[in-house]
Motif scaffolding. Structure first.
Motif, mmCIF file in Angstrom:
data_model
loop_
_atom_site.group_PDB
_atom_site.id
_atom_site.type_symbol
_atom_site.label_atom_id
_atom_site.label_comp_id
_atom_site.label_asym_id
_atom_site.label_seq_id
_atom_site.Cartn_x
_atom_site.Cartn_y
_atom_site.Cartn_z
ATOM 1 N N CYS A 264 -11.370 58.690 -54.705
ATOM 2 C CA CYS A 264 -12.065 57.949 -53.650
ATOM 3 C C CYS A 264 -12.740 58.877 -52.635
ATOM 4 O O CYS A 264 -12.296 58.994 -51.495
ATOM 5 N N PRO A 265 -13.849 59.533 -53.021
ATOM 6 C CA PRO A 265 -14.534 60.428 -52.075
ATOM 7 C C PRO A 265 -15.369 59.666 -51.047
ATOM 8 O O PRO A 265 -15.612 58.458 -51.193
ATOM 9 N N HIS A 266 -15.797 60.370 -50.022
ATOM 10 C CA HIS A 266 -16.758 59.863 -49.029
ATOM 11 C C HIS A 266 -16.330 58.520 -48.430
ATOM 12 O O HIS A 266 -17.134 57.587 -48.333
ATOM 13 N N ARG A 272 -11.137 50.824 -44.836
ATOM 14 C CA ARG A 272 -11.674 50.610 -46.183
ATOM 15 C C ARG A 272 -10.687 51.124 -47.246
ATOM 16 O O ARG A 272 -10.477 50.493 -48.287
ATOM 17 N N VAL A 273 -10.091 52.275 -46.972
ATOM 18 C CA VAL A 273 -9.099 52.832 -47.902
ATOM 19 C C VAL A 273 -7.920 51.871 -48.039
ATOM 20 O O VAL A 273 -7.447 51.584 -49.144
ATOM 21 N N GLN A 322 -1.399 60.626 -44.899
ATOM 22 C CA GLN A 322 -0.052 60.075 -44.707
ATOM 23 C C GLN A 322 -0.067 58.781 -43.891
ATOM 24 O O GLN A 322 0.830 57.950 -44.001
ATOM 25 N N SER A 323 -1.114 58.610 -43.060
ATOM 26 C CA SER A 323 -1.163 57.458 -42.146
ATOM 27 C C SER A 323 -1.293 56.114 -42.866
ATOM 28 O O SER A 323 -1.053 55.069 -42.268
ATOM 29 N N LEU A 324 -1.670 56.141 -44.138
ATOM 30 C CA LEU A 324 -1.834 54.879 -44.872
ATOM 31 C C LEU A 324 -0.574 54.020 -44.828
ATOM 32 O O LEU A 324 -0.643 52.795 -44.747
ATOM 33 N N LEU A 325 0.589 54.652 -44.892
ATOM 34 C CA LEU A 325 1.843 53.887 -44.910
ATOM 35 C C LEU A 325 2.083 53.192 -43.576
ATOM 36 O O LEU A 325 2.754 52.170 -43.518
ATOM 37 N N ARG A 326 1.524 53.753 -42.514
ATOM 38 C CA ARG A 326 1.667 53.133 -41.189
ATOM 39 C C ARG A 326 0.647 52.021 -40.984
ATOM 40 O O ARG A 326 0.910 51.031 -40.324
ATOM 41 N N LEU A 327 -0.525 52.228 -41.542
ATOM 42 C CA LEU A 327 -1.622 51.290 -41.302
ATOM 43 C C LEU A 327 -1.382 49.940 -41.967
ATOM 44 O O LEU A 327 -1.893 48.921 -41.522
#
Length: 576
Positions: A264-266, A272-273, A322-327
């Protein structure tokens, strides 16, 4: 220590294999499926539970197999479909899973679909690819837009036969499929996915996963005034129909309980991620973001100088992924420093000097194993393999990305020797070629990659340092990088909730020498302290944890809880 009912891929450790460079079983100089089969027990012994095989499909190999001629056939030098089915069965017999590369943004220009598509404007498969008429500026024929390709030049190739341009975000030999066509999409699912899912594969690493919906294809903004072609990653990534396409693809995958990890570049917008990887959205299980491995790269990757970044920048990039798990409670993330598209992590992020390479390899292992998400290791990373030496000349660089960049600098500078030396220094640091040299298995001829009586030299030159770094020696050496990887993967498994699922916090972001982070899971806490310098550093902990009682779980330098950290030493503590 582990919550039951979790998806298998969350707690997984994936070992990536680049078939051409892993092991050559028949002496033709090219790695193959039977070579992989012969080392499955070695792979399992590391402590991994899934293998990911880079494209092994039939291909002209313009871009090392990412230009696929036939999704349903193995590339003959790698073996046969029967070899592949045997590899799947033998992997499963060892309690491991196997995932393949799914390359469906584009095919080879030799794929039968494209051959039909370019045969005439009224062929039924014409609309399976992206064709556009020329635009004319002052009477001169020009491509439909100003987009820069991933390997340089325009993304448009003129086709003399039908008098139109076709789109290729990568090489001209890699025409982009038209995902807007529902018939094309169904053909992709059937040929590229179901064919192998029916044969038992457990999922896919999905190449260029966010490029299928191209948006309006308008010109990109001018960011390089000296070039006719402009960076367009934000135009062709994350287009308006991406969610719809991935949800449709996911319906196929769910029937097989297949795992996906998308490239998943750019995609700087974390919202969005999250949408891509949120379980309720049913698009992808996880993605590779490039924040960490893009550190120190220039605007066009190689336009930079080696080690052109600071430790706080590196730490911020890790914090972002790493922040994905928090978001989002139902999102998931990945941990990786190497793959077939990156140079070696010891060279990039620690030191490949003989005195430090082992310490650097262990430090990175400790850091990665203490981060949350699914962990990916690239072949040779577990041994501490490094970039090939500066003394090798440009003839050793085989990758299309490297050679195109060097040619571009030569053309733009009129073969200026200073500019070419700068280009080579950058390639020496960042080129994909470094990950693609043959694995160092032993000190035998060809580093044990090919049989000693091989009829051909290895397709890429083996490293000259096998005496210092090879799998055979490290398997019997308790102080080796390999032994430490085995130990860290066991620690990661034992403290699974805390290390794999815990919440990450950088406790000292501005520190230029140490990376100090905590992991928290339901009141339990771990602390990782990593010395990213070649000097001894005092163990000065941030105030938030300074007075916590700590128990040393592991030291990469095999030391006790001493007041100083050795050069390139990492430690993990349990806090109470």
């Amino acid at each position: 220590m582990t919550v039951t009912g979790r998806k298998w891929w969350k707690d997984g450790v994936v070992y990536q294999i680049y078939p051409a460079s892993f092991k050559d079983s028949n002496g033709d100089g090219i790695g193959d499926l039977n070579g992989i089969l012969s080392e499955l027990d070695y792979i399992k012994s590391i402590g991994v539970d899934t293998i990911w095989i880079c494209p092994m499909y039939d291909s002209p190999q313009v871009d090392m197999g990412y230009d696929i001629r036939d999704y349903e056939k193995v590339y003959p030098p790698y073996g046969t479909n029967e070899d592949m089915e045997r590899l799947i069965a033998e992997t499963h017999a060892r309690g491991m899973r196997i995932v393949l590369d799914l390359v469906v943004n584009h095919t080879s220009d030799q794929h039968s679909w494209f051959q039909e598509s370019r045969s005439s404007k009224d062929n039924p498969k014409r609309d399976w690819y992206i064709w556009r008429p020329a635009r004319y500026v002052d009477g001169k024929r020009c491509p439909p837009n100003n987009w820069l390709g991933n390997f340089g030049g325009s993304v448009w190739q003129w086709d003399e036969h039908t008098q139109e341009y076709y789109l290729h975000l990568f090489c001209p030999e890699q025409p982009d499929l038209n995902w807007e066509n529902p018939v094309t999409r169904q053909a992709i699912y059937k040929s590229a996915m179901e064919f192998w899912l029916e044969r038992g594969v457990d999922g896919f690493r999905v190449d260029t996963v966010n490029m299928y919906s191209k948006g309006d294809m308008a010109d990109a903004p001018i960011t390089d005034p000296g070039s006719e072609w402009q960076f367009a990653g934000f135009q062709y990534c994350n287009g308006p129909r991406m969610g719809e396409f991935l949800a449709e693809m996911n319906e196929v995958l769910q029937r097989y309980d297949a795992m996906t990890v998308g490239e998943c570049p750019h995609t700087p917008d974390m919202a969005r991620v999250v949408k891509y990887v949120s379980a309720k959205e049913r698009q992808l299980n996880m993605v590779f973001q490039f924040d960490v491995v893009d550190i120190g790269q220039g605007p066009y990757k190689f336009q930079t100088t080696p080690k052109n970044y600071t430790l706080p920048q590196f730490k911020r990039a890790i914090a972002q992924t790493q922040s994905l798990l928090r978001l989002s409670a139902d999102a998931w993330t990945t941990v990786f420093l190497e793959n077939h598209d990156q140079s070696r992590s010891i060279t990039r992020f620690t030191s490949d000097a003989p005195a430090h390479r082992v310490a650097g390899g262990k430090l990175l292992s400790l850091m990665m194993c203490a981060l949350s998400g699914t962990l990916f290791i690239y072949q040779g990373q577990e041994l501490g393999m490094t970039n090939f030496p500066e003394s090798w000349d440009m003839s050793e660089y085989k990758d299309v990305d490297s050679s195109n960049y060097y040619k571009m600098v030569a053309e733009r500078s009129g073969n200026d020797s200073t500019k070419l030396a700068e280009a080579k220094a950058s390639l020496q640091h960042l080129a994909r070629d470094h990950a693609r040299v043959p694995m160092s298995w032993s000190t035998a001829k060809y580093n044990g990659f090919s049989p000693p009586d091989a009829k051909a030299e290895p397709w890429m030159r083996p490293l000259e340092d096998a005496a210092l770094c090879n799998a055979e020696q490290q398997q019997g050496d308790k102080a080796s990088v390999l032994a430490f990887w085995k130990r860290m993967l066991a620690v990661r498994k034992e403290w699974n909730d805390l290390l794999v699922h815990g919440e990450f916090d950088d406790l000292d972001e501005q520190n230029e020498d140490l990376f100090v982070f905590s992991k928290t899971w339901k009141g339990r806490k771990a602390l990782a302290v990593c010395n990213f310098t070649d000097k001894t550093q005092s163990l000065t902990l941030p105030e938030s944890v300074r007075n916590s009682k700590r128990e040393l779980l592991v030291s990469s330098a095999d030391r006790g809880d001493e007041a100083e950290l050795a050069a390139w030493e990492g430690r993990v503590y349990l806090l109470s």
